[in-house]
Write a protein that holds these residues in place. Structure first.
Motif, PDB file in Angstrom:
ATOM      1  N   TYR A   1      -5.484   7.766   1.732  1.00 44.32           N
ATOM      2  CA  TYR A   1      -5.444   7.254   3.094  1.00 44.32           C
ATOM      3  C   TYR A   1      -4.761   5.896   3.053  1.00 44.32           C
ATOM      4  N   ASP A   2      -3.580   5.848   3.648  1.00 42.29           N
ATOM      5  CA  ASP A   2      -2.758   4.633   3.634  1.00 42.29           C
ATOM      6  C   ASP A   2      -2.836   4.014   5.028  1.00 42.29           C
ATOM      7  N   VAL A   3      -3.465   2.849   5.106  1.00 42.73           N
ATOM      8  CA  VAL A   3      -3.704   2.257   6.432  1.00 42.73           C
ATOM      9  C   VAL A   3      -2.617   1.246   6.794  1.00 42.73           C
TER      10      VAL A   3
ATOM     11  N   ILE B   1      13.803   4.140  -3.126  1.00 42.22           N
ATOM     12  CA  ILE B   1      12.707   4.640  -2.279  1.00 42.22           C
ATOM     13  C   ILE B   1      11.518   3.677  -2.334  1.00 42.22           C
ATOM     14  N   LEU B   2      11.279   3.128  -3.518  1.00 38.92           N
ATOM     15  CA  LEU B   2      10.168   2.176  -3.635  1.00 38.92           C
ATOM     16  C   LEU B   2      10.445   0.893  -2.845  1.00 38.92           C
ATOM     17  N   ARG B   3      11.722   0.570  -2.663  1.00 37.63           N
ATOM     18  CA  ARG B   3      12.088  -0.644  -1.909  1.00 37.63           C
ATOM     19  C   ARG B   3      12.120  -0.411  -0.407  1.00 37.63           C
ATOM     20  N   ALA B   4      12.267   0.846   0.005  1.00 36.76           N
ATOM     21  CA  ALA B   4      12.424   1.134   1.440  1.00 36.76           C
ATOM     22  C   ALA B   4      11.179   0.690   2.200  1.00 36.76           C
ATOM     23  N   ARG B   5      11.391   0.056   3.317  1.00 42.09           N
ATOM     24  CA  ARG B   5      10.265  -0.481   4.089  1.00 42.09           C
ATOM     25  C   ARG B   5      10.124   0.223   5.434  1.00 42.09           C
ATOM     26  N   LEU B   6       8.970   0.796   5.658  1.00 49.43           N
ATOM     27  CA  LEU B   6       8.617   1.410   6.934  1.00 49.43           C
ATOM     28  C   LEU B   6       7.157   1.049   7.189  1.00 49.43           C
ATOM     29  N   ARG B   7       6.933   0.189   8.161  1.00 48.92           N
ATOM     30  CA  ARG B   7       5.579  -0.299   8.434  1.00 48.92           C
ATOM     31  C   ARG B   7       4.670   0.851   8.866  1.00 48.92           C
ATOM     32  N   THR B   8       3.460   0.878   8.359  1.00 48.85           N
ATOM     33  CA  THR B   8       2.531   1.946   8.724  1.00 48.85           C
ATOM     34  C   THR B   8       1.742   1.556   9.970  1.00 48.85           C
ATOM     35  N   LEU B   9       1.658   2.484  10.890  1.00 52.62           N
ATOM     36  CA  LEU B   9       0.839   2.287  12.095  1.00 52.62           C
ATOM     37  C   LEU B   9      -0.303   3.287  12.022  1.00 52.62           C
TER      38      LEU B   9
ATOM     39  N   VAL C   1      -2.668  -6.724 -12.719  1.00 57.68           N
ATOM     40  CA  VAL C   1      -1.588  -7.513 -12.116  1.00 57.68           C
ATOM     41  C   VAL C   1      -0.386  -6.572 -12.058  1.00 57.68           C
ATOM     42  N   THR C   2       0.194  -6.395 -10.870  1.00 55.35           N
ATOM     43  CA  THR C   2       1.234  -5.356 -10.727  1.00 55.35           C
ATOM     44  C   THR C   2       2.504  -5.850 -10.051  1.00 55.35           C
ATOM     45  N   CYS C   3       3.524  -5.047 -10.255  1.00 56.61           N
ATOM     46  CA  CYS C   3       4.764  -5.193  -9.492  1.00 56.61           C
ATOM     47  C   CYS C   3       5.110  -3.765  -9.090  1.00 56.61           C
TER      48      CYS C   3
ATOM     49  N   LYS D   1       0.832  -1.218   0.000  1.00 51.24           N
ATOM     50  CA  LYS D   1       0.000   0.000   0.000  1.00 51.24           C
ATOM     51  C   LYS D   1       0.868   1.272   0.000  1.00 51.24           C
ATOM     52  N   SER D   2       1.801   1.324   0.944  1.00 54.21           N
ATOM     53  CA  SER D   2       2.642   2.532   1.025  1.00 54.21           C
ATOM     54  C   SER D   2       3.497   2.664  -0.237  1.00 54.21           C
ATOM     55  N   THR D   3       3.910   1.535  -0.790  1.00 52.61           N
ATOM     56  CA  THR D   3       4.710   1.577  -2.028  1.00 52.61           C
ATOM     57  C   THR D   3       3.860   2.157  -3.164  1.00 52.61           C
ATOM     58  N   MET D   4       2.578   1.847  -3.153  1.00 52.09           N
ATOM     59  CA  MET D   4       1.689   2.361  -4.191  1.00 52.09           C
ATOM     60  C   MET D   4       1.526   3.877  -4.035  1.00 52.09           C
TER      61      MET D   4
ATOM     62  N   ALA E   1      10.380  -9.441   3.276  1.00 44.75           N
ATOM     63  CA  ALA E   1      11.587  -8.684   3.570  1.00 44.75           C
ATOM     64  C   ALA E   1      12.595  -8.764   2.422  1.00 44.75           C
ATOM     65  N   ASP E   2      12.059  -8.781   1.231  1.00 51.02           N
ATOM     66  CA  ASP E   2      12.860  -8.806   0.025  1.00 51.02           C
ATOM     67  C   ASP E   2      13.757  -7.564  -0.053  1.00 51.02           C
ATOM     68  N   HIS E   3      13.307  -6.476   0.606  1.00 57.11           N
ATOM     69  CA  HIS E   3      14.079  -5.233   0.574  1.00 57.11           C
ATOM     70  C   HIS E   3      15.441  -5.417   1.233  1.00 57.11           C
ATOM     71  N   GLY E   4      15.529  -6.336   2.238  1.00 62.45           N
ATOM     72  CA  GLY E   4      16.803  -6.578   2.933  1.00 62.45           C
ATOM     73  C   GLY E   4      17.841  -7.061   1.944  1.00 62.45           C
TER      74      GLY E   4
ATOM     75  N   LEU F   1      -3.391  -7.039  -8.079  1.00 63.92           N
ATOM     76  CA  LEU F   1      -2.769  -8.313  -7.719  1.00 63.92           C
ATOM     77  C   LEU F   1      -1.265  -8.061  -7.746  1.00 63.92           C
ATOM     78  N   ASN F   2      -0.736  -7.719  -6.586  1.00 64.68           N
ATOM     79  CA  ASN F   2       0.637  -7.188  -6.517  1.00 64.68           C
ATOM     80  C   ASN F   2       1.680  -8.286  -6.243  1.00 64.68           C
ATOM     81  N   LYS F   3       2.918  -7.892  -6.363  1.00 62.41           N
ATOM     82  CA  LYS F   3       4.085  -8.757  -6.143  1.00 62.41           C
ATOM     83  C   LYS F   3       4.111  -9.906  -7.158  1.00 62.41           C
ATOM     84  N   ALA F   4       3.725  -9.583  -8.391  1.00 61.49           N
ATOM     85  CA  ALA F   4       3.718 -10.585  -9.452  1.00 61.49           C
ATOM     86  C   ALA F   4       5.142 -11.073  -9.734  1.00 61.49           C
TER      87      ALA F   4
HETATM   88  N1  LIG Z   1       9.388  -7.582  -4.985  1.00 59.57           N
HETATM   89  C1  LIG Z   1       8.372  -6.752  -4.724  1.00 59.57           C
HETATM   90  N2  LIG Z   1       8.378  -6.042  -3.588  1.00 59.57           N
HETATM   91  C2  LIG Z   1       7.325  -5.213  -3.379  1.00 59.57           C
HETATM   92  C3  LIG Z   1       6.245  -5.066  -4.281  1.00 59.57           C
HETATM   93  N3  LIG Z   1       5.373  -4.171  -3.759  1.00 59.57           N
HETATM   94  C4  LIG Z   1       5.888  -3.772  -2.592  1.00 59.57           C
HETATM   95  N4  LIG Z   1       7.064  -4.390  -2.356  1.00 59.57           N
HETATM   96  C5  LIG Z   1       7.937  -4.267  -1.176  1.00 59.57           C
HETATM   97  O1  LIG Z   1       7.252  -4.843  -0.078  1.00 59.57           O
HETATM   98  C6  LIG Z   1       7.578  -4.150   1.130  1.00 59.57           C
HETATM   99  C7  LIG Z   1       6.307  -3.805   1.855  1.00 59.57           C
HETATM  100  O2  LIG Z   1       5.584  -2.842   1.152  1.00 59.57           O
HETATM  101  P1  LIG Z   1       4.752  -1.677   1.879  1.00 59.57           P
HETATM  102  O3  LIG Z   1       4.257  -0.794   0.781  1.00 59.57           O
HETATM  103  O4  LIG Z   1       5.515  -1.080   2.976  1.00 59.57           O
HETATM  104  O5  LIG Z   1       3.541  -2.537   2.480  1.00 59.57           O
HETATM  105  P2  LIG Z   1       2.231  -1.993   3.239  1.00 59.57           P
HETATM  106  O6  LIG Z   1       1.071  -2.673   2.597  1.00 59.57           O
HETATM  107  O7  LIG Z   1       2.208  -0.520   3.270  1.00 59.57           O
HETATM  108  O8  LIG Z   1       2.445  -2.614   4.681  1.00 59.57           O
HETATM  109  P3  LIG Z   1       1.916  -2.056   6.119  1.00 59.57           P
HETATM  110  O9  LIG Z   1       2.334  -0.643   6.228  1.00 59.57           O
HETATM  111  O10 LIG Z   1       2.576  -2.947   7.125  1.00 59.57           O
HETATM  112  O11 LIG Z   1       0.424  -2.228   6.111  1.00 59.57           O
HETATM  113  C8  LIG Z   1       8.409  -2.939   0.704  1.00 59.57           C
HETATM  114  O12 LIG Z   1       9.770  -3.198   0.992  1.00 59.57           O
HETATM  115  C9  LIG Z   1       8.196  -2.824  -0.780  1.00 59.57           C
HETATM  116  O13 LIG Z   1       9.319  -2.321  -1.460  1.00 59.57           O
HETATM  117  C10 LIG Z   1       6.274  -5.849  -5.484  1.00 59.57           C
HETATM  118  O14 LIG Z   1       5.382  -5.809  -6.327  1.00 59.57           O
HETATM  119  N5  LIG Z   1       7.359  -6.674  -5.641  1.00 59.57           N
END
Ligand SMILES: Nc1nc2c(ncn2[C@@H]2O[C@H](COP(=O)(O)OP(=O)(O)OP(=O)(O)O)[C@@H](O)[C@H]2O)c(=O)[nH]1
Ligand SMILES: [Mg+2]
Length: 447
Positions: free
Chosen positions: A288-290, A258-266, A416-418, A67-70, A233-236, A357-360
């Motif tokens: 609104y990003d939950v 920046i798209l790979r950076a992970r910060l969990r939303t609260l 279908v997205t990535c 969601k946050s990545t979107m 945790a593919d970002h690691g 349909l993400n993370k294809a």
């Molecule tokens: N490989 C890959 N990684 C993705 C894709 N979409 C998001 N990610 C990664 O997945 C991780 C989590 O993504 P977020 O956007 O933070 O997830 P979120 O839904 O906001 O999660 P919460 O804030 O915990 O609800 C990030 O490191 C992103 O870079 C994708 O399509 N492919």
């Protein structure tokens, strides 16, 4: 009886010529000030009207669905100036993502007699371990600067298995609603006198990381490639692969980083975007990003009212994973259940529904690595173990749920997205934008 509210007040009875002139002058001045205030108020009202959210978009889906990545993608495509202006702020998040994974590997080394990698001798590991020990401090500083939680959280959960690098076991940093951390990270030293010392500390952390970068690269090189079975945790892995570039003192985050950076939303984060692209210039979209974790979901409903569009993210690579918050629940099953609940919502009955349909990419990689989708979804048995077929199957399933569960007939837009593939996302976002614009316009015309 004289009206107390009347303006100007009646002149005093025994007023002489001079007093009269002074009174009239005072009244003129009072009126000028009053008119000026009225003008300013009207201008403010106009500004507010202009800034009023025209398009409200809600992003839903389980944790780590993207969601946050979107939201970042929307910003990259429709408000690029703001996106790049915040690049500096993301550096601290990226450094923390990297350092947490390095510290996780170091922790495994310290608790294991046989190091996880086999490519360098044991004694060399110990040297690396010692030389990289300042990264504990770096983690602490960055966590304190960014986190909504206690700053002393360890990088590894107590259940981490010895000797195995498990990126999914590295605990995450969360932020609370509101993006104050971005402003804080952007502030340079000395720009605001009474600012806390965090940016200075963050700069120190940056220098330490730069000094450690060769050792970080050496440590990661010595690791075994690890398996992709989990895929969370593919970002690691991404930041470890890019450790030399990311740790460099001159490092400026790229859009991909920046798209790979992970910060969990609260909680719920609100993003107001003043659209910069020609078609919708001047309009404001509010996202609104939950937070997607189970404990966060109760807060969602209060944002359902009055939204123009709901974008649901389903990470289709999660078929072989469990929820971090409940290891007995399969991620894909949780997503399906959540989707059904969202479809049923009466409050969202009039919203435009978009399903991503993400993370294809991760789904394709897992199937290519030999995982069989049918082992996790018996009803898929006998079909090709290929990402495009699996995605199509899930699309059909989720479209059927939408058809049966929606309170009224409604179109569903599926892609279908990535979310980390900027080329692909350009096409998807343009289509999503068009659908939202057309639906919002139709809705406004109907009202
Ligand atoms: N490989 C890959 N990684 C993705 C894709 N979409 C998001 N990610 C990664 O997945 C991780 C989590 O993504 P977020 O956007 O933070 O997830 P979120 O839904 O906001 O999660 P919460 O804030 O915990 O609800 C990030 O490191 C992103 O870079 C994708 O399509 N492919
Ligand atoms: Mg998020």
């Amino acid at each position: 009886m004289a009206d107390k509210a009347a303006w100007p007040p009646a002149p005093p009875k025994d007023e002489n010529e001079g007093e009269r002139a002074a009174r009239l002058e005072a009244e003129r001045e009072a009126k000028r000030i009053s008119d000026e205030i009225d003008r300013a108020l009207e201008q403010e009202r106009q500004e507010l009207r202009k800034r009023r959210p025209q398009t409200k978009i809600l992003l839903l889906g389980q944790s780590e669905s993207g969601k946050s990545t979107m939201v970042k993608n929307f910003q990259l495509y429709f408000c690029p100036t703001t996106f790049y202006a915040e690049a500096e702020a993301w550096r601290a998040v990226i450094h923390l993502n990297l350092v947490r994974h390095v510290n996780h590997i170091l922790e495994l080394l310290s608790t294991s007699d046989s190091p996880p990698g086999k490519q360098i001798p044991n004694k060399d590991y110990r040297v690396l371990q010692m030389r990289l020990s300042p990264l504990k401090q770096v983690e602490l500083i960055l966590t304190r600067a960014l986190s909504a939680e206690a700053s002393n959280s360890s990088s590894t959960s107590p259940t981490a298995e010895k000797s195995t690098w498990r990126p999914d076991r590295v605990t995450e940093v969360s932020i609370r609603g509101g993006s104050g951390w971005k402003a804080l990270m952007r502030k340079r030293r000395g720009s605001i006198a009474r600012l806390p010392t965090i940016p200075d500390e963050v700069d120190d952390a940056r220098r330490i990381l730069d000094a450690c970068k060769d050792d970080v690269v050496a440590l990661w090189k010595a690791q075994e490639p690890g398996n992709l079975e989990d895929g969370s945790a593919d970002h690691g892995r991404y930041f470890l692969n890019n450790a030399a570039r990311v740790s460099d003192i001159k490092y400026i985050p790229t859009a991909d980083d920046i798209l790979r950076a992970r910060l969990r939303t609260l909680g719920v984060e609100e993003y107001r975007m003043a659209m910069e692209t020609a078609a919708e210039k001047g309009t404001e979209w509010v996202f609104y990003d939950v937070g997607g974790a189970r404990s966060q979901r109760a807060a969602w409903a209060s944002y359902f009212d009055d939204v123009n569009a709901m974008i649901f993210l389903c990470p289709i690579s999660g078929f072989n994973q469990q929820l971090a918050e409940d290891v007995f629940v399969n991620r894909l099953a949780d997503s399906m259940e959540l989707w059904s609940t969202v479809c049923k919502s009466k409050l969202l009955a009039n919203a435009t529904f978009i399903l991503l349909l993400n993370k294809a990419d991760l789904l394709a990689a897992k199937l290519k690595a030999g995982l069989k989708f049918e082992d996790f979804a018996p009803s898929y048995r006998g079909r090709p173990n290929k990402a495009e077929y699996v995605a199509e199957y899930l699309r059909e399933q989720m479209m059927a749920t939408h058809r049966f569960s929606s309170p009224k007939k409604r179109q569903l837009h599926v892609h279908v997205t990535c979310a980390i593939d900027t080329n692909l996302m350009g096409v998807v976002l343009t289509s999503v934008r068009d659908v939202i614009l057309i639906d919002t316009l139709q809705h406004t015309t109907l009202l």
